[in-house]
Design a protein around this motif. Structure first.
Motif, short mmCIF file in Angstrom:
data_model
loop_
_atom_site.label_atom_id
_atom_site.label_comp_id
_atom_site.label_asym_id
_atom_site.label_seq_id
_atom_site.Cartn_x
_atom_site.Cartn_y
_atom_site.Cartn_z
N ILE A 1 -11.63 11.60 64.27
CA ILE A 1 -11.16 11.87 62.92
C ILE A 1 -11.81 13.13 62.37
CG2 ILE A 1 -10.69 9.43 62.46
CD1 ILE A 1 -13.27 9.41 60.72
N GLN B 1 -10.62 12.34 57.26
CA GLN B 1 -10.42 11.01 57.84
C GLN B 1 -9.03 10.86 58.47
OE1 GLN B 1 -11.92 7.64 55.62
NE2 GLN B 1 -13.24 8.93 54.37
N GLU C 1 -18.38 5.77 54.89
CA GLU C 1 -17.80 4.68 55.67
C GLU C 1 -16.38 5.04 56.07
OE1 GLU C 1 -18.00 1.15 53.28
OE2 GLU C 1 -20.03 0.65 53.98
N TYR C 2 -16.01 4.66 57.27
CA TYR C 2 -14.64 4.83 57.74
C TYR C 2 -14.18 3.51 58.34
CZ TYR C 2 -10.62 6.19 60.58
OH TYR C 2 -9.37 6.25 61.15
#
Length: 534
Positions: free
Chosen positions: A395, A399, A359-360
């Motif tokens: 990204i 990240q 997840e980002y």
């Protein structure tokens, strides 16, 4: 000896790339993936192909406003959706109505229109390798149709509901034929009224869609609002996004049209029923609120690039909540299909996986309640489109943002000027970038021209000063007589300007490797200032 007095006010006298940027490429670095971005501003009249510096490589104008989708075929032709009113019955977000193909020079190759009182194209398109297209269309269902299917009458607008249909169309010159179709209305279940069709236990019929879930607003006809489509050629499966159910589906494309209306036949024996669904098991009574994984999501797609995320699905989850704050997340999901036994496993009646693999969370300024998407690049970077904020970011595996671009086009269709602030910019639907090895670029002129924005600043391959808070600059001597020295701490290249006390540009320069000595001995003596001498 004369003295040339210089203003050394960094924000106004030294204009470095990125320092005063408000549109276009705001950040770029060596870690940015190499490729060309397809920029398709919604409601605008042109689609662009741009490089990482925001410089135009090609453009395709059209007579109608851009819809939501644009994509390149392997021959370099552009396929894009346009906004066409048609019968005017279907009015809602993501409406298109017409799809066109244009060659590299912008000439029309073919067009397909579906915008009558029964069907209307909307949102996404998938271009298949055989040249056919998978398209999404709203399908009109009357009030009596909905009641007969077991919908709660209290949740039906007087005009009925818009269900969904998927068509595979084959372009043939100026003519387009439908060669395959699937209709959501053929795959319903409901536990509201035992006297109506489709009555059954939701958990035992999780391969069907509960007609009483999704949008239950009695003033809105848009029932599940399918907004994304992708196709896995090796498995012959179609993936769909239904944000009003907070779910993504997979159906079998290996059926005939007749089989697609049933629950038998096809490659996997389930006809057109849902083979897999993920994001909100409460839709089939097999979960609790904490099990929900998607929130009005967009742009699910199988990962077909890079190596770190092979056999996964990427998706943009728009309307999540973190500590009472609305946030948007990009998620990567492991694709759970058992290729040996040809089925999707579940656990306690809930389809796997239990949680995303990755997840980002986007910055608060990039929250996007609608549209948006993400795409894995060949170097495993993630290109993300925050549609409502008119911004792309890329990204890396840590990240870290390595590329940032804001659309330099206003919602009124005017081109934005670099440095302009407080402007309402056009939005985009998805993130689409093509590597330089893309087959459609072979034999094409990829020479860049100017950036789209007015009064552009030359692009330099360095991080934006806005993003790099530690950037330091020293300028001396001041006042200066024969030369001025500019030093900075970053290992990069910058361009700038020197201004006289009168606000006149007296020298433009380029700084490399942290220091530059600029001669000013040959500059003319400044004229008298209206308010006195220098």
């Amino acid at each position: 000896m004369r003295r040339l007095i210089l203003y050394i006010i960094f924000q106004t006298s030294l204009f470095f790339w990125g320092l005063s940027q408000t549109v276009g490429t705001l950040q770029i670095s060596a870690e940015t993936s190499d490729g060309l971005v397809l920029l398709h501003p919604i409601n605008f009249d042109t689609t662009y192909l741009i490089n990482n510096c925001g410089e135009k490589i090609n453009q395709w104008p059209s007579e109608l406003p851009n819809g939501t989708f644009a994509g390149l075929k392997s021959n370099g032709n552009l396929v894009k959706a346009l906004q066409y009113n048609g019968a005017g019955y279907f009015v809602g977000g993501g409406r298109t109505g017409r799809i066109v193909e244009q060659d590299w020079n912008g000439a029309l190759v073919w067009e397909y229109t579906l915008a009558d009182s029964n069907y209307h194209l909307h949102h996404d398109v998938h271009v298949m390798s055989n040249g056919n297209l998978l398209v999404i269309a709203w399908e009109r269902k009357s009030l009596s149709d909905c009641i007969a299917a077991g919908r709660n009458p209290s949740n039906i607008p007087p005009s009925g509901l818009w269900s969904e249909a998927i068509f595979e169309i084959e372009p043939q010159g100026s003519f387009t034929s439908v060669v395959w179709e699937w209709h959501a209305w053929d795959h319903l279940v409901q536990n509201f009224d035992s006297t109506k069709a489709n009555y059954g236990d939701l958990t035992l019929n999780k391969s069907r869609i509960d007609i009483n879930k999704g949008n239950t607003n009695s003033n809105s006809s848009d029932w599940i609002h399918i907004n994304g489509i992708d196709y896995n050629e090796s498995l012959d499966m179609i993936m769909l996004s239904a944000p009003m159910l907070n779910e993504i589906f997979i159906i079998d494309h290996g059926t005939t049209t007749l089989e697609a209306a049933t629950n038998t036949g096809g490659n996997y024996g389930s006809g057109g029923d849902l083979m897999w669904r993920w994001g909100n098991p409460m839709n089939y009574d097999a979960g609790v609120p904490s099990d929900q994984q998607l929130f009005f999501q967009h742009d699910p797609q199988w990962v077909h690039r890079g190596t770190s995320y092979t056999n996964m699905i990427s998706v943009f989850s728009n309307q999540e909540v973190d500590n009472l704050t609305d946030v948007s997340l990009v998620k990567l999901i492991e694709f759970p299909f058992d290729t040996i036994n040809s089925f999707f496993p579940d656990l306690n009646d809930v389809f796997l996986p239990q949680n995303p693999f990755f997840e980002y969370q986007l910055a608060d300024s990039l929250f996007s309640a609608h549209i948006s998407g993400a795409e894995v690049q060949e170097n495993n970077n993630l290109l993300i489109a925050s549609g409502n904020s008119s911004t792309y970011i890329e990204i890396d595996s840590n990240q870290q943002v390595v590329w940032k671009y804001r659309i330099p086009i206003k919602v009124n269709g005017q081109i934005a000027t670099q440095g302009e602030t407080n402007i309402n910019l056009a939005r985009m639907f998805q993130a689409t970038k093509y590597p330089m090895s893309f087959a459609g670029f072979v034999g094409k002129d990829l020479t860049p021209s100017s950036q789209i924005e007015l009064n552009p600043i030359p692009c330099i391959n360095t991080n934006s000063l806005i993003e790099n808070k530690t950037f330091a600059i020293d300028v001396y001597p001041n006042p200066a007589t024969d030369f001025v020295v500019i030093e900075f701490s970053a290992n990069s290249t910058l361009r700038g300007k020197l201004y006289s006390i009168h606000g006149e540009v007296v020298r433009e320069f380029e700084i490399r490797n942290g220091q530059n000595q600029i001669s000013i001995s040959s500059l003319p003596t400044p004229s008298l200032h209206p308010l006195g001498t220098c």
